[in-house]
Scaffold this motif. Structure first.
Motif, short mmCIF file in Angstrom:
data_model
loop_
_atom_site.label_atom_id
_atom_site.label_comp_id
_atom_site.label_asym_id
_atom_site.label_seq_id
_atom_site.Cartn_x
_atom_site.Cartn_y
_atom_site.Cartn_z
N HIS A 251 1.12 -1.07 0.17
CA HIS A 251 -0.09 0.05 -0.28
C HIS A 251 1.21 1.37 0.08
CE1 HIS A 251 -3.55 -2.33 0.89
NE2 HIS A 251 -2.71 -3.09 1.75
N LEU A 252 0.93 1.78 -1.34
CA LEU A 252 2.06 2.80 -1.38
C LEU A 252 1.04 4.82 -0.71
CD1 LEU A 252 3.20 2.87 -4.95
CD2 LEU A 252 3.87 2.28 -3.39
N VAL A 253 0.49 4.99 -0.90
CA VAL A 253 -0.32 5.75 -0.50
C VAL A 253 -2.23 5.25 -0.12
CG1 VAL A 253 1.12 7.35 -1.48
CG2 VAL A 253 -0.69 7.11 -2.75
N LYS A 254 -3.26 6.56 0.14
CA LYS A 254 -3.93 6.17 0.06
C LYS A 254 -4.43 5.63 -1.70
CE LYS A 254 -8.97 7.89 0.92
NZ LYS A 254 -9.66 10.02 1.37
N ASP A 255 -6.06 4.42 -1.72
CA ASP A 255 -6.21 4.20 -2.39
C ASP A 255 -5.54 3.33 -3.61
OD1 ASP A 255 -8.78 4.50 -1.39
OD2 ASP A 255 -9.09 7.27 -2.41
N LEU A 256 -4.23 3.69 -3.37
CA LEU A 256 -2.79 2.92 -4.53
C LEU A 256 -2.07 2.08 -3.59
CD1 LEU A 256 -1.42 3.67 -7.55
CD2 LEU A 256 -0.16 5.03 -5.79
N ILE A 257 -2.47 0.69 -4.19
CA ILE A 257 -2.03 -0.93 -4.23
C ILE A 257 -0.95 -0.67 -5.40
CG2 ILE A 257 -2.33 -2.93 -3.87
CD1 ILE A 257 -5.53 -1.48 -3.00
N MET A 258 0.20 -2.01 -4.70
CA MET A 258 1.08 -1.93 -6.00
C MET A 258 1.38 -3.71 -5.61
SD MET A 258 4.79 -0.44 -7.12
CE MET A 258 5.57 -1.38 -5.34
N PRO A 259 0.94 -4.54 -6.53
CA PRO A 259 1.10 -5.67 -5.30
C PRO A 259 2.44 -6.30 -6.51
CG PRO A 259 -1.25 -5.49 -6.41
CD PRO A 259 -0.82 -4.23 -6.85
N LEU A 260 2.64 -7.24 -6.18
CA LEU A 260 4.51 -7.44 -6.77
C LEU A 260 3.68 -9.15 -6.81
CD1 LEU A 260 6.63 -5.84 -4.86
CD2 LEU A 260 6.05 -5.17 -6.99
N SER A 261 3.80 -9.98 -7.87
CA SER A 261 3.07 -10.82 -8.24
C SER A 261 5.40 -12.25 -8.84
CB SER A 261 2.22 -11.78 -8.88
OG SER A 261 1.06 -10.83 -7.99
N LEU A 262 4.47 -13.63 -8.92
CA LEU A 262 5.41 -13.90 -9.14
C LEU A 262 4.93 -15.49 -9.29
CD1 LEU A 262 8.54 -14.17 -9.91
CD2 LEU A 262 9.66 -15.62 -8.21
N ASN A 263 4.86 -16.52 -11.01
CA ASN A 263 3.99 -16.92 -11.01
C ASN A 263 5.45 -17.64 -11.62
OD1 ASN A 263 2.99 -18.26 -13.84
ND2 ASN A 263 1.17 -18.21 -12.46
N TYR A 264 4.43 -19.46 -11.56
CA TYR A 264 4.69 -21.01 -12.58
C TYR A 264 3.80 -20.95 -12.53
CZ TYR A 264 6.48 -25.20 -13.45
OH TYR A 264 6.47 -26.56 -13.59
#
Length: 289
Positions: A251-264
């Protein structure tokens, strides 16, 4: 009599006041409802249901979604890997450039079931002879397909947080042919997917360990006689999408989300996987507002 009249007047006033308060509360709630959702994904390669499109190139995928009502939304999704060549120099039909533009609508039937309709469009295949890439061409020489699906999501508020997708192509270029390659018929290719969500370190005192999700998934195309899923078996049920995704939400700031994903992802098809192989690792960075 005067007492009864006074009591009735007081109750009526209280009722009117309560209704006005409720209306004001509803108005405030409506005003606070977030109608526009914006999302930008940056992925190391584009992988869809075990199908690799555009080769091993970074792709950018924007999404714009607008909530018409609390249950009905419309949206736009696109992907591009910024490559222009469609064939390699040796003439092998292995994509380099790939672009896709999709429009969709969703309707929330209840708290766990959603109905979706997607309109898929692949304009990059215009360089193939005999293909008409007109946006409104849903015939067997076109590059448009309509996907109707049911999405079950029990990931929030339920004891077992699983999800499931049932997807059927209901229109567009999804045709099977007879043994002579003639008499095209709509195939209604159907795909089924089952997933589960593990929430890790949910009660951890360390905030950095919270909001970590682990999501295994198993997906299969059930009737691929139209060969719509290029990298899957054509004559039997094909487990083309067996995968595991780890996601961390920041959660960066209000209402701004940064998901990081790694998929196999492992494509379990027995044939038609020679071009890109069976195993893929995809990293993604998203910005959601």
């Amino acid at each position: 009599m005067k007492f009864r009249l006074l009591l009735f007047t007081a109750c009526l006033s209280l009722s009117v006041f309560s209704q006005e308060a409720a209306m004001k509360k509803d108005t405030v709630s409506v005003e606070k409802v977030k109608r526009l959702d914006l999302n930008l994904d940056i992925v190391s390669r584009y992988l869809w249901r075990g199908q690799c499109w555009g080769g091993d190139y970074v792709a950018v995928q924007p999404t714009i979604e607008y909530a018409v009502t609390s249950k009905f939304s419309i949206g736009f999704w696109a992907t591009t890997n910024f490559q222009t060549e469609y064939f390699y120099s040796d003439g092998v039909s292995l994509y380099k450039g790939y672009q896709e533009i999709d429009f969709y609508a969703t309707y929330q039937i209840n708290d766990f079931l959603q109905f979706q309709v997607w309109d898929y469009y692949w304009p990059s295949v215009s360089k193939v002879d005999g293909v008409n890439n007109s946006f409104f061409n849903y015939r067997n020489d076109g590059v448009k397909t309509v996907d109707a699906l049911l999405y079950f999501d029990f990931s929030e508020g339920y004891k077992y947080p699983f999800n499931a997708t049932i997807s059927t192509l209901v229109a567009g270029n999804d045709f099977r042919y007879d043994s002579n390659g003639e008499h095209p018929k709509q195939n209604y290719t159907t795909y089924f997917e089952l997933g589960y969500t593990f929430t890790l370190f949910e009660k951890s005192l360390a905030k950095g360990l919270r909001d970590i999700f682990l999501e295994p998934v198993v997906g299969a195309v059930l009737n691929n006689q139209a060969a719509y899923y290029n990298y899957a078996d054509y004559d039997k049920v094909s487990l083309c999408n067996i995968g595991l995704t780890a996601t961390k939400e920041i959660h960066l700031v209000k209402d701004l989300i940064m998901p990081l994903s790694l998929n196999y992802t492992h494509n379990g098809a027995t044939t038609n996987t020679e071009l890109f192989g069976k195993n893929f690792v995809v990293a993604s960075l998203s910005f959601s507002y």
